[in-house]
Design an enzyme around this catalytic site. Structure first.
Site, PDB file in Angstrom:
ATOM      1  N   SER A  44      -3.564  -3.656   0.925  1.00 45.89           N
ATOM      2  CA  SER A  44      -2.321  -4.357   1.223  1.00 45.89           C
ATOM      3  C   SER A  44      -2.635  -5.742   1.767  1.00 45.89           C
ATOM      4  O   SER A  44      -3.465  -5.891   2.671  1.00 45.89           O
ATOM      5  CB  SER A  44      -1.522  -3.567   2.260  1.00 45.89           C
ATOM      6  OG  SER A  44      -0.338  -4.258   2.574  1.00 45.89           O
ATOM      7  N   ALA A  45      -1.958  -6.777   1.227  1.00 45.98           N
ATOM      8  CA  ALA A  45      -2.269  -8.163   1.614  1.00 45.98           C
ATOM      9  C   ALA A  45      -1.908  -8.454   3.067  1.00 45.98           C
ATOM     10  O   ALA A  45      -2.637  -9.165   3.761  1.00 45.98           O
ATOM     11  CB  ALA A  45      -1.540  -9.137   0.682  1.00 45.98           C
ATOM     12  N   HIS A  46      -0.774  -7.888   3.545  1.00 47.21           N
ATOM     13  CA  HIS A  46      -0.298  -8.320   4.870  1.00 47.21           C
ATOM     14  C   HIS A  46      -1.093  -7.743   6.031  1.00 47.21           C
ATOM     15  O   HIS A  46      -0.876  -8.105   7.182  1.00 47.21           O
ATOM     16  CB  HIS A  46       1.202  -8.050   5.038  1.00 47.21           C
ATOM     17  CG  HIS A  46       1.592  -6.635   5.344  1.00 47.21           C
ATOM     18  ND1 HIS A  46       1.837  -6.197   6.620  1.00 47.21           N
ATOM     19  CD2 HIS A  46       1.785  -5.565   4.542  1.00 47.21           C
ATOM     20  CE1 HIS A  46       2.184  -4.915   6.589  1.00 47.21           C
ATOM     21  NE2 HIS A  46       2.161  -4.501   5.336  1.00 47.21           N
ATOM     22  N   ALA A  78       0.807  -1.220   0.000  1.00 49.31           N
ATOM     23  CA  ALA A  78       0.000   0.000   0.000  1.00 49.31           C
ATOM     24  C   ALA A  78       0.841   1.270   0.000  1.00 49.31           C
ATOM     25  O   ALA A  78       0.360   2.318  -0.417  1.00 49.31           O
ATOM     26  CB  ALA A  78      -0.960  -0.003   1.174  1.00 49.31           C
ATOM     27  N   THR A  79       2.076   1.194   0.459  1.00 48.40           N
ATOM     28  CA  THR A  79       2.933   2.379   0.345  1.00 48.40           C
ATOM     29  C   THR A  79       3.076   2.738  -1.129  1.00 48.40           C
ATOM     30  O   THR A  79       2.902   3.901  -1.525  1.00 48.40           O
ATOM     31  CB  THR A  79       4.312   2.110   0.974  1.00 48.40           C
ATOM     32  OG1 THR A  79       4.128   1.855   2.369  1.00 48.40           O
ATOM     33  CG2 THR A  79       5.257   3.282   0.784  1.00 48.40           C
ATOM     34  N   ASN A 113      -5.135   3.559  11.077  1.00 47.22           N
ATOM     35  CA  ASN A 113      -4.300   2.461  11.571  1.00 47.22           C
ATOM     36  C   ASN A 113      -3.945   2.580  13.048  1.00 47.22           C
ATOM     37  O   ASN A 113      -3.535   1.612  13.659  1.00 47.22           O
ATOM     38  CB  ASN A 113      -3.023   2.356  10.734  1.00 47.22           C
ATOM     39  CG  ASN A 113      -2.399   3.703  10.477  1.00 47.22           C
ATOM     40  OD1 ASN A 113      -3.001   4.582   9.852  1.00 47.22           O
ATOM     41  ND2 ASN A 113      -1.195   3.895  10.980  1.00 47.22           N
ATOM     42  N   THR A 121       8.011  -7.517 -13.060  1.00 46.38           N
ATOM     43  CA  THR A 121       7.526  -8.897 -13.039  1.00 46.38           C
ATOM     44  C   THR A 121       6.649  -9.126 -11.811  1.00 46.38           C
ATOM     45  O   THR A 121       7.001  -8.701 -10.711  1.00 46.38           O
ATOM     46  CB  THR A 121       8.725  -9.869 -13.025  1.00 46.38           C
ATOM     47  OG1 THR A 121       9.478  -9.645 -14.211  1.00 46.38           O
ATOM     48  CG2 THR A 121       8.273 -11.310 -12.955  1.00 46.38           C
ATOM     49  N   CYS A 180       6.494   6.734  18.727  1.00 49.69           N
ATOM     50  CA  CYS A 180       6.493   5.538  17.882  1.00 49.69           C
ATOM     51  C   CYS A 180       7.052   5.827  16.500  1.00 49.69           C
ATOM     52  O   CYS A 180       7.540   4.925  15.833  1.00 49.69           O
ATOM     53  CB  CYS A 180       5.112   4.911  17.792  1.00 49.69           C
ATOM     54  SG  CYS A 180       3.951   5.836  16.810  1.00 49.69           S
TER      55      CYS A 180
END
Ligand SMILES: *Cc1c(COP(=O)(O)O)cnc(C)c1O
Length: 404
Positions: A201-203, A73-74, A153, A241, A327
């Site tokens: 984003s998948a993670h 996502a970045t 987030n 790729t 943080c």
């Protein structure tokens, strides 16, 4: 129950074992390049990539042709914001975003600012939400893009994206939405919200790291200046790729998330409420940061007054959580998200983000409640400020004497 306990599911999530199973063949026999058109290795890879494209599109109410694969996502946020702004620069050079956005959005905006664009950053309410009226008020004749996230987030606060989308659509302005935290957890539909560009984003949803997607609307068509030049993959939007095993895993993660979303949301919400009630029963002076009504089921962001977030994290080191205290990098600045909501530095420094997820259990929540109560009481016992506050002294009126 095993230690350490993972309660940082906004930072990343573990790969679901069912997702991992679907990925494994693409590391072994099916290792083809999806761009190889002349043999079965390539054809199989391409088929798998296209099946995954349909799975990811379905999660957000898009069509497969509107999905572009990225490294996460970045990259999606960079491609959406810089790509759209650069394509539309002849039309106008004003952009609108919100103070609580992810750094990938804010820093993309700042990069454009250095190149001559103007950016209006709208504030948020104490509840952490972006007011659609503030977005509307920020629009100018030369505004070309608005970027507002769906769920935050840090606080899990959910923004009214349908209302914002109605405003941008009426104004003819492109609407980008970072939907990383909400996708697969609560409903997010690009048609209902009139979103033109959306980052995933998948993670963050039990898929692998290093793979993401950008939704790019086709009707009315949204155009982008590509940020990655090369072989012209992904219809020219993003050369490189494709990460075939990652993409297959992302597709599987989306299918599972959609199938289980509502039951999971209810289960995780019950755990969140158990956590909150447990903490409130054992401790005073707790503040929940951000709206509870408009919030992801798995998020609880709490400030424990008179307890420093970093000290708290050390005290509960068997539990993986995040703190709004220092943080971001090595700075001592507390969370900019909490500050934008008007949370004072003291409470921002004492905030802890609990991120519950698919693999969180009731037993873990109960353990965390007992541990946190014990540690907060211990840390507060050592705090003269807490003692004074308990005695009814208004600390904001105390005149501190510098002994030097
Ligand atoms: C994690 C996150 C990102 C960045 O995603 P990556 O895939 O890790 O690059 C962007 N936006 C939000 C809201 C996030 O939580």
């Amino acid at each position: 129950m095993k230690l350490p306990i993972y309660m940082d599911n906004h930072a990343t999530t573990p790969v679901d074992p069912r997702v991992l199973e679907t990925m494994l063949p693409y590391f072994r026999d099916e290792f083809g390049n999806a761009a190889s058109k002349s043999h079965p290795f390539g054809w199989h890879a391409e088929e798998a990539v296209e099946a995954a494209r349909a799975q990811v599109a379905k999660l957000i109410g898009a069509s497969a042709k509107e999905m572009v694969w990225t490294s996460g996502a970045t990259e999606s946020n960079n491609l959406a914001i810089k790509g759209a702004a650069q394509f539309l620069k002849g039309k106008g050079r004003h952009l609108v975003t919100a103070a609580t956005e992810h750094k990938a959005v804010l820093d993309s905006m700042h990069a454009l600012e250095r190149d001559g664009w103007q950016v209006t950053v709208v504030g948020v309410g104490q509840d952490g939400r972006v007011d659609p009226a503030a977005v509307k008020a920020a629009l100018r004749p030369d505004t070309v893009l608005v970027s507002v996230m769906h769920a935050n987030n840090e606080t899990g606060v959910v923004n009214p994206v349908e209302e914002i989308g109605a405003i941008t659509r009426a104004a003819g302005v492109v609407f980008h939405c970072d939907a990383v935290q909400s996708a697969g957890k609560i409903p997010f539909d690009v048609e209902q919200a009139n979103v033109d560009l959306a980052s995933l984003s998948a993670h963050k949803m039990y898929g692998p790291k290093g793979v993401g997607a950008l939704y790019v609307r086709r009707k009315p068509r949204v155009r982008l200046v590509t940020q990655m030049d090369g072989g012209g993959h992904e219809r020219g939007f993003r050369s490189g790729t494709l990460n075939v095993p990652g993409i297959v895993g992302f597709g599987a993660a989306c299918e599972l998330a959609l199938a289980e979303r509502d039951t999971e949301a209810a289960r995780v919400l019950a755990l969140r409420q158990r956590l909150q009630r447990g903490l409130e029963a054992g401790l005073d002076l707790l503040t929940i940061n951000g709206s509870l009504a408009h919030r992801l089921p798995g998020n609880l962001n709490v400030s424990f007054a008179y307890v420093e977030g970093e000290a708290m994290m050390m005290a509960i080191k068997d539990v993986a959580v995040s703190s709004g205290s220092a943080c971001t990098s090595a700075s001592l600045e507390p969370s900019y998200v909490l500050r934008a909501m008007g949370v004072g530095d003291d409470l921002a420094h004492s905030s802890i983000r609990f991120g519950l997820g698919r693999f969180t259990t009731e037993e873990e929540v109960d353990y965390v409640v007992r541990l946190v109560i014990a540690k907060v009481m211990k840390l507060r016992d050592m705090s003269p400020l807490y003692e004074m506050a308990r005695e009814g002294i208004d600390l904001s009126r105390v005149e501190w004497v510098n002994p030097h």
